[in-house]
Design a protein around this motif. Structure first.
Motif, mmCIF file in Angstrom:
data_model
loop_
_atom_site.group_PDB
_atom_site.id
_atom_site.type_symbol
_atom_site.label_atom_id
_atom_site.label_comp_id
_atom_site.label_asym_id
_atom_site.label_seq_id
_atom_site.Cartn_x
_atom_site.Cartn_y
_atom_site.Cartn_z
ATOM 1 N N TYR A 16 -24.092 -86.991 59.890
ATOM 2 C CA TYR A 16 -22.695 -86.970 60.556
ATOM 3 C C TYR A 16 -21.596 -87.501 59.320
ATOM 4 C CZ TYR A 16 -24.585 -85.584 64.889
ATOM 5 O OH TYR A 16 -25.135 -84.999 66.103
ATOM 6 N N THR A 17 -20.583 -86.731 59.116
ATOM 7 C CA THR A 17 -19.585 -87.164 57.993
ATOM 8 C C THR A 17 -18.452 -87.798 58.706
ATOM 9 O OG1 THR A 17 -20.442 -85.399 56.707
ATOM 10 C CG2 THR A 17 -18.349 -86.602 56.134
ATOM 11 N N ASP A 18 -18.216 -89.151 58.216
ATOM 12 C CA ASP A 18 -16.796 -89.848 58.818
ATOM 13 C C ASP A 18 -15.957 -88.909 57.952
ATOM 14 O OD1 ASP A 18 -14.622 -91.364 58.369
ATOM 15 O OD2 ASP A 18 -15.931 -93.122 58.875
ATOM 16 N N PRO A 19 -14.822 -88.276 58.900
ATOM 17 C CA PRO A 19 -13.812 -87.368 58.377
ATOM 18 C C PRO A 19 -12.717 -88.205 57.445
ATOM 19 C CG PRO A 19 -13.412 -88.253 60.720
ATOM 20 C CD PRO A 19 -14.670 -88.811 60.297
ATOM 21 N N GLN A 23 -17.905 -89.415 53.914
ATOM 22 C CA GLN A 23 -19.331 -89.627 53.644
ATOM 23 C C GLN A 23 -20.022 -89.845 54.916
ATOM 24 O OE1 GLN A 23 -20.117 -92.383 50.431
ATOM 25 N NE2 GLN A 23 -17.991 -92.748 50.417
ATOM 26 N N ASP A 24 -21.305 -89.919 55.013
ATOM 27 C CA ASP A 24 -22.030 -90.082 56.352
ATOM 28 C C ASP A 24 -22.049 -91.839 56.220
ATOM 29 O OD1 ASP A 24 -24.705 -91.467 55.417
ATOM 30 O OD2 ASP A 24 -24.448 -89.621 54.109
ATOM 31 N N PRO A 25 -22.223 -92.338 57.600
ATOM 32 C CA PRO A 25 -22.180 -93.756 57.615
ATOM 33 C C PRO A 25 -23.067 -94.569 56.648
ATOM 34 C CG PRO A 25 -22.012 -92.842 59.880
ATOM 35 C CD PRO A 25 -22.530 -91.782 58.738
ATOM 36 N N VAL A 26 -24.409 -94.019 56.497
ATOM 37 C CA VAL A 26 -25.295 -94.834 55.686
ATOM 38 C C VAL A 26 -24.765 -94.750 54.151
ATOM 39 C CG1 VAL A 26 -27.799 -94.677 54.880
ATOM 40 C CG2 VAL A 26 -27.144 -94.192 57.393
ATOM 41 N N SER A 27 -24.389 -93.455 53.634
ATOM 42 C CA SER A 27 -23.990 -93.484 52.274
ATOM 43 C C SER A 27 -22.772 -94.272 51.905
ATOM 44 C CB SER A 27 -23.797 -91.855 52.058
ATOM 45 O OG SER A 27 -24.970 -91.250 52.074
ATOM 46 N N PHE A 54 -9.881 -94.154 66.957
ATOM 47 C CA PHE A 54 -10.804 -93.160 66.253
ATOM 48 C C PHE A 54 -12.219 -93.720 66.691
ATOM 49 C CE2 PHE A 54 -13.816 -92.640 62.656
ATOM 50 C CZ PHE A 54 -14.016 -91.360 63.040
ATOM 51 N N LYS A 55 -12.555 -94.962 66.655
ATOM 52 C CA LYS A 55 -13.791 -95.771 66.515
ATOM 53 C C LYS A 55 -14.600 -95.252 67.791
ATOM 54 C CE LYS A 55 -12.850 -100.362 67.839
ATOM 55 N NZ LYS A 55 -12.942 -101.894 67.841
ATOM 56 N N ASN A 56 -14.231 -95.342 68.963
ATOM 57 C CA ASN A 56 -14.940 -95.240 70.089
ATOM 58 C C ASN A 56 -15.354 -93.702 70.203
ATOM 59 O OD1 ASN A 56 -14.424 -97.808 70.857
ATOM 60 N ND2 ASN A 56 -12.808 -97.425 72.253
ATOM 61 N N GLY A 57 -14.609 -92.595 69.922
ATOM 62 C CA GLY A 57 -15.205 -91.454 70.034
ATOM 63 C C GLY A 57 -16.067 -91.321 69.087
ATOM 64 N N TRP A 58 -15.877 -92.015 67.843
ATOM 65 C CA TRP A 58 -16.983 -91.624 66.759
ATOM 66 C C TRP A 58 -18.182 -92.480 67.066
ATOM 67 C CZ3 TRP A 58 -18.572 -89.073 62.893
ATOM 68 C CH2 TRP A 58 -19.333 -89.486 61.914
ATOM 69 N N VAL A 342 -5.091 -93.220 54.763
ATOM 70 C CA VAL A 342 -4.481 -94.260 53.899
ATOM 71 C C VAL A 342 -5.412 -95.494 53.812
ATOM 72 C CG1 VAL A 342 -2.593 -95.934 53.638
ATOM 73 C CG2 VAL A 342 -1.993 -93.454 54.202
ATOM 74 N N GLY A 343 -5.769 -96.100 54.939
ATOM 75 C CA GLY A 343 -6.665 -97.100 54.986
ATOM 76 C C GLY A 343 -8.175 -96.459 54.276
ATOM 77 N N ALA A 344 -8.622 -95.678 54.478
ATOM 78 C CA ALA A 344 -9.776 -95.268 53.877
ATOM 79 C C ALA A 344 -9.613 -94.878 52.538
ATOM 80 C CB ALA A 344 -10.351 -93.819 54.782
ATOM 81 N N ARG A 345 -8.743 -94.377 51.960
ATOM 82 C CA ARG A 345 -8.410 -94.080 50.556
ATOM 83 C C ARG A 345 -8.344 -95.381 49.701
ATOM 84 N NH1 ARG A 345 -10.227 -90.878 51.906
ATOM 85 N NH2 ARG A 345 -9.772 -88.684 52.195
#
Length: 364
Positions: A16-19, A23-27, A54-58, A342-345
């Motif tokens: 599963y890839t974090d959108p 990346q996936d959560p492990v990587s 977002f986190k609860n649905g993820w 923005v936060g993820a970038r």
């Protein structure tokens, strides 16, 4: 029934890839704890960006995937958002009580930069972050109006040294407009403006912010360079319209940030399309695909593409920008996506910097 182990759980997570991190959560290094007790699995993940909506649905998606793993009778996935301070320009000290500064800039005025900055700040706050916004557009400050702060409001002074920011809609707001008469133009030369802005940045008593959004003045002059060279900025967002003339100026903004080693997190394209309220016909009044061309040219992403819509203007003018005026509307959801990207970038830009090899030379 086969026994479950950590490797099997990680294998599921890798699918599963974090959108937002792509990346996936492990990587991505988000896994903090995996506990396997017989048929019961508990997983704890940690996101480095604000993602409260977002986190609860993820978590539910990942939990369901682990529950379907052979040998698992119950699974629990818990996700927390922990925002850390990230690297800014070298040799510039960090700002007290502010973890990350995001500069929202444009090459020219009239492209919706201030509206974007306001909605970005509010969207980050809705995601659970502690947020402030600094209106650095000295000659045309507008954040006070957008946040519904009454004309004539003045910040309190603490210890005869610190400005106490004004809170509105859960965001701390500071602007030169709070210190001057709204009807008096700022007839200042560049050095005076730069000095005043630095005072606002460094002498405002921000309260442990995760993100400080700076609404930059339009252009790429000495004011922008002073801020870029003396304020620790974690990343910048370039706002443009699809119009060719706007793109020419937006390119200058990208180049300016690159020259002062501030990561360009991506591009926001405003006024991308107009939908007729009567017939529903779509028209690209300012051209089409301009933001995508700019992003491709400089190897960055289009973080958001927003329509030319009357409600965006009306809601900002009424002191409640779209992100909070109509939080479930399609446009507000675009701003929420923008906030997460923005936060993820910021997280990814620092990771990319750390991954760069060090090149050394010798006389051999």
């Amino acid at each position: 029934m086969s026994a479950v182990n950590r490797a099997a759980v990680e294998a599921v997570l890798r699918q599963y890839t974090d959108p937002y991190l792509n990346q996936d959560p492990v990587s991505a290094g988000c896994v903090r704890h995996i506990e396997v007790q017989g048929e019961h699995v508990n997983v704890q993940l940690e996101l480095g960006y604000a993602a409260g909506l977002f986190k609860n649905g993820w978590a539910q998606m990942l939990q369901m995937a682990i529950s379907n793993l052979e040998g698992v009778s119950s699974a629990k996935v818990e996700i927390n958002c922990v925002i850390a301070p990230h690297k800014a320009q070298a040799q510039i000290p960090g700002l007290a009580n502010v973890k990350n500064i995001v500069a929202v800039a444009s090459g020219k005025g009239g492209v919706g930069k201030s509206t974007t900055a306001a909605n970005l700040a509010l969207a980050l706050a809705r995601e659970g972050a502690r947020v402030g916004i600094l209106d650095a557009d000295i000659y045309g400050p507008s954040q006070g109006v957008m946040f519904g702060i009454a004309e004539g409001t003045r910040p309190k002074i603490r210890d005869q040294k610190w400005f106490v920011p004004i809170e509105a809609h859960g965001v701390e707001v500071m602007s030169m407009a709070f210190l001057t008469d709204d009807n008096t133009p700022m007839v200042w030369r560049g050095p005076m403006v730069s000095g005043a802005l630095l005072q606002l940045v460094t002498q405002t008593a921000w309260n442990d912010l995760d993100y400080l959004v700076i609404d930059m003045p339009p252009g790429t002059g000495d004011i922008q360079l002073t801020l870029a060279q003396k304020v620790p900025v974690a990343g910048s967002v370039i706002v443009t319209t699809p119009q060719d003339l706007a793109l020419l100026d937006a390119r200058k903004g990208v180049e300016m940030f690159r020259k002062v080693n501030i990561p360009v997190l991506g591009v926001v394209e405003n006024m991308a399309v107009h939908i007729c309220s009567n017939c529903g016909h779509a028209e690209h009044l300012f051209g089409e695909g301009g933001g995508e061309k700019l992003a491709t040219q400089y190897g960055v992403e289009v973080l958001a593409s927003l329509p030319l819509a009357m409600e965006i203007r009306e809601q900002a003018d009424n002191g409640k920008p779209t992100a909070i005026a109509d939080p479930n509307s399609p446009i507000a959801l675009i701003y929420q996506e923008l906030a997460r990207h923005v936060g993820a970038r910021i997280v990814l830009s620092e990771a990319a910097t750390q991954a760069m090899p060090t090149i050394t030379t010798s006389d051999d």
